[in-house]
Design an enzyme around this catalytic site. Structure first.
Site, PDB file in Angstrom:
ATOM      1  N   HIS A 181       0.824  -1.207   0.000  1.00  0.00           N
ATOM      2  CA  HIS A 181       0.000   0.000   0.000  1.00  0.00           C
ATOM      3  C   HIS A 181       0.862   1.261   0.000  1.00  0.00           C
ATOM      4  O   HIS A 181       0.410   2.324  -0.436  1.00  0.00           O
ATOM      5  CB  HIS A 181      -0.923  -0.013   1.228  1.00  0.00           C
ATOM      6  CG  HIS A 181      -2.153   0.819   1.089  1.00  0.00           C
ATOM      7  ND1 HIS A 181      -2.199   1.993   0.374  1.00  0.00           N
ATOM      8  CD2 HIS A 181      -3.408   0.645   1.597  1.00  0.00           C
ATOM      9  CE1 HIS A 181      -3.415   2.511   0.448  1.00  0.00           C
ATOM     10  NE2 HIS A 181      -4.167   1.703   1.164  1.00  0.00           N
ATOM     11  N   ASP A 404      -8.940  -7.616 -17.265  1.00  0.00           N
ATOM     12  CA  ASP A 404      -9.059  -8.528 -18.406  1.00  0.00           C
ATOM     13  C   ASP A 404      -7.679  -8.665 -19.057  1.00  0.00           C
ATOM     14  O   ASP A 404      -7.243  -7.796 -19.803  1.00  0.00           O
ATOM     15  CB  ASP A 404     -10.089  -7.988 -19.402  1.00  0.00           C
ATOM     16  CG  ASP A 404     -10.291  -8.916 -20.599  1.00  0.00           C
ATOM     17  OD1 ASP A 404      -9.551  -9.918 -20.707  1.00  0.00           O
ATOM     18  OD2 ASP A 404     -11.174  -8.633 -21.423  1.00  0.00           O
TER      19      ASP A 404
END
Length: 465
Positions: A181, A404
């Protein structure tokens, strides 16, 4: 329970996973880190605040394609690896490591034995054996690589990106990612993931927008000017029964699908109770979840102050500071609403909604600057959980659209196990290849077993509001 709110269930199972290979992935061509043996990068105080010193784990499931060749596993792994080597050129900081310098400040550094880490694994199970793939399940933990004996919250000298590809007997596979993070917030992570996926799909580097580091934009002022109280970081004495309820019992991870209709209904209730209140759907839902949680846990004493914190994206609120397109660092601040247990139990949902809205609106560019300076002066060393519920919004991220890699949208994209931090509630989008454009959201949180039925009833509005 109303049909527009549905309690979801996941399978309690054991997923045997065999790790086959572990290998480092380096940028495919020279980067600025190769030009100097002592190349380092500055991290802002928003990047290295204590709440960002974690790895954010997520998993993506992909079903097999009908025309998958016999050597499909090696082709999947090669496509992901080749694309990552290309993407790590513009995103070369992710191939570095973190170390502490003066006063505990973090810095990115580089060396020969670095790079991202990729792991290839197999399971003797099929995706169909995993149950409902739309509900985050703690049993999926073996699909995220952790070093044996790895200590909690370890980030120093660790790979900043760890990706495990697990192949199932049905031809489907999962991509488990751990991303530090400190390197990026959720929006930055989505930008990186979109570039990796687009590159894999196209077979050539696609980095649009071009990633921008520019962490020096958030350097503290000299001298620092802390203008706000920053209740979100202040330690509060835990004199309630929250700790016993959540940390000393074995909490259950629960998940609810909330329809768009129900979200609008909660917002309408809040605004009808107070005609002067104009709020967002998030304001009302966050207030409703907070109140339901406190009522279900039966928190005592009634005069104890509780906090609700949630991240606010400050990118759209920057006025004097204009970040370049492609900046992928942390540009979020914690908003904090505070209320006594008694008020949360007995006040109207509109009053709590107003608290949430006011906390959200307090986060401005000036508040962000004050946060940066607060970190410079105080630099908190531990996460404060006293009397706090933390809501994390993943609903703002295009997790499915960006992931994707050439095999279509994932069946599921998101977190796995909330139990290590049982005072965190995650809001997830209803997405995936099979969602059909459903605008529902998933509310996932941890509850003591004795509180589940009561929370479900209150959340469903089968209770006084």
């Amino acid at each position: 329970m109303e049909s527009c709110i549905q309690e979801l269930h996941f399978s309690n199972l054991h997923i045997p996973v065999t790790i086959n290979h572990k290998f480092r992935v380096h940028p495919s061509s020279p980067t600025p880190a190769d030009q100097s043996p002592h190349h380092t990068l500055y991290l802002s105080n928003l990047d290295d605040l204590i709440g960002a010193r974690v790895f954010t784990p997520s998993v993506y499931f992909y079903r097999s394609t009908n025309n998958q060749p016999k050597n499909g596993e090696s082709l999947v792994l090669k496509r992901l690896q080749d694309a990552l080597t290309e993407v790590l050129v513009p995103y070369y900081p992710l191939s570095g490591r973190l170390r502490e310098v003066g006063n505990g400040k973090l810095q990115v550094f580089f060396g020969e034995e670095q790079g991202a880490l990729m792991v290839s694994a197999n399971s003797l199970m099929a995706l169909a054996d995993l149950g409902d793939l739309t509900v985050p399940n703690p049993a999926w933990l073996p699909l995220i690589f952790q070093h044996p004996g790895e200590e909690a919250y370890k980030i120093l000298e660790m790979p900043l990106l760890i990706a495990q590809v697990t192949f199932f007997t049905c031809g489907g596979f999962s991509l488990g990612i751990r991303l530090c993070h400190c390197m990026c917030d959720g929006f930055g992570a989505m930008q990186f993931l979109a570039s990796w996926a687009a590159t894999a799909k196209a077979g050539k580097l696609i980095a649009d927008p071009e990633p921008v580091w520019d962490r020096e934009a958030f350097k503290p002022r000299n001298p620092p000017m802390v203008k706000y109280q920053h209740l979100e970081y202040l330690p509060i004495e835990e004199r309630s029964n929250l700790t016993n309820s959540l940390w000393e019992t074995k909490p259950l991870q629960k998940c609810y699908r909330i329809s768009k209709e129900f979200q609008c209904r909660v917002k309408n209730i809040a605004q009808k109770q107070d005609s002067s209140l104009v709020c967002s759907t998030f304001d009302a839902m966050a207030a409703h979840i907070w109140r339901s949680w406190v009522k279900a846990l039966d928190v005592k004493p009634l005069d104890y102050n509780l906090r609700l914190t949630f991240s606010v994206n400050v990118r759209t609120k920057l006025e004097t500071l204009k970040l370049r397109k492609g900046f992928y660092g942390n540009v979020v601040c914690l908003a904090c609403a505070m209320s006594t247990v008694d008020s949360l139990m007995n006040d109207s949902v509109s009053m709590t909604t107003r608290l949430v809205k006011e906390a959200r609106l307090r986060v401005t560019e000036d508040y962000l600057r004050s946060t940066v300076d607060y970190m410079e002066v105080k630099r908190p060393k531990k996460l404060e959980f006293g009397g706090k519920l933390m809501i994390t919004q993943w609903t703002r991220f295009d997790m499915y659209e960006t992931a994707d890699f050439g095999w279509g949208k994932p069946v599921y994209a998101g977190p796995i196990d909330l139990r290590p931090t049982p005072q965190v509630c995650v809001l997830l989008p209803q997405g995936g290849a099979e969602s059909g454009g459903d605008q529902s959201m998933l509310v996932c949180l941890c509850l003591p077993p004795a509180a589940v039925h009561k929370f479900t009833r209150i959340l469903s509005l089968n209770d006084c509001t």
